[in-house]
Scaffold this motif. Structure first.
Motif, PDB file in Angstrom:
ATOM      1  N   GLN A   1       0.821  -1.268  -0.060  1.00  0.00           N
ATOM      2  CA  GLN A   1      -0.023  -0.062   0.258  1.00  0.00           C
ATOM      3  C   GLN A   1       0.928   1.212   0.006  1.00  0.00           C
ATOM      4  OE1 GLN A   1      -3.490  -0.291  -0.236  1.00  0.00           O
ATOM      5  NE2 GLN A   1      -2.874  -2.434  -0.274  1.00  0.00           N
ATOM      6  N   TYR A   2       0.776   2.101  -1.058  1.00  0.00           N
ATOM      7  CA  TYR A   2       1.419   3.391  -1.153  1.00  0.00           C
ATOM      8  C   TYR A   2       0.618   4.450  -0.882  1.00  0.00           C
ATOM      9  CZ  TYR A   2       4.852   0.104  -2.747  1.00  0.00           C
ATOM     10  OH  TYR A   2       5.758  -0.960  -3.001  1.00  0.00           O
ATOM     11  N   PRO A   3       0.495   5.399   0.157  1.00  0.00           N
ATOM     12  CA  PRO A   3      -0.263   6.638   0.048  1.00  0.00           C
ATOM     13  C   PRO A   3      -0.006   7.402  -0.858  1.00  0.00           C
ATOM     14  CG  PRO A   3       1.361   6.563   1.945  1.00  0.00           C
ATOM     15  CD  PRO A   3       1.500   5.281   1.233  1.00  0.00           C
ATOM     16  N   GLU A   4      -1.047   8.280  -1.167  1.00  0.00           N
ATOM     17  CA  GLU A   4      -1.124   9.133  -2.277  1.00  0.00           C
ATOM     18  C   GLU A   4      -0.065  10.398  -1.971  1.00  0.00           C
ATOM     19  OE1 GLU A   4      -3.877  12.446  -4.460  1.00  0.00           O
ATOM     20  OE2 GLU A   4      -4.567  10.435  -4.082  1.00  0.00           O
ATOM     21  N   HIS A   5       0.926  10.558  -2.865  1.00  0.00           N
ATOM     22  CA  HIS A   5       1.725  11.638  -2.534  1.00  0.00           C
ATOM     23  C   HIS A   5       1.166  13.148  -2.517  1.00  0.00           C
ATOM     24  CE1 HIS A   5       5.602  13.769  -1.925  1.00  0.00           C
ATOM     25  NE2 HIS A   5       5.562  14.569  -3.095  1.00  0.00           N
TER      26      HIS A   5
END
Length: 74
Positions: free
Chosen positions: A66-70
């Motif tokens: 999971q990669y949070p929105e930058h």
């Protein structure tokens, strides 16, 4: 010399979650460790080590990264 050891750490404040277990019969070392990765997955490594084959590891992952929105700061 034969041995057995293990430890585990779970600390919600620092998000630390890992363990390691290992044993040896004086010929072959067998073990595994798992660690919670920053991307939300868990890495699991199972291994053996001996004088003939060296270190042999099987690496697996549980979960989905999971990669949070930058967001750019202003």
């Amino acid at each position: 010399m034969p041995y057995i050891f293990g430890y585990a750490v779970t600390d919600s404040e620092s998000s630390s979650n890992f363990d390691h277990h290992e044993s040896s019969d004086a010929q072959v070392i067998t073990g595994s460790y798992r660690v919670a990765l920053p991307d939300g997955r868990t890495q699991i490594v199972t291994y053996t080590a001996d004088d003939i084959n060296g270190y042999v590891a099987d690496v697996k992952y549980e979960g989905e990264a999971q990669y949070p929105e930058h967001r750019k700061s202003h």
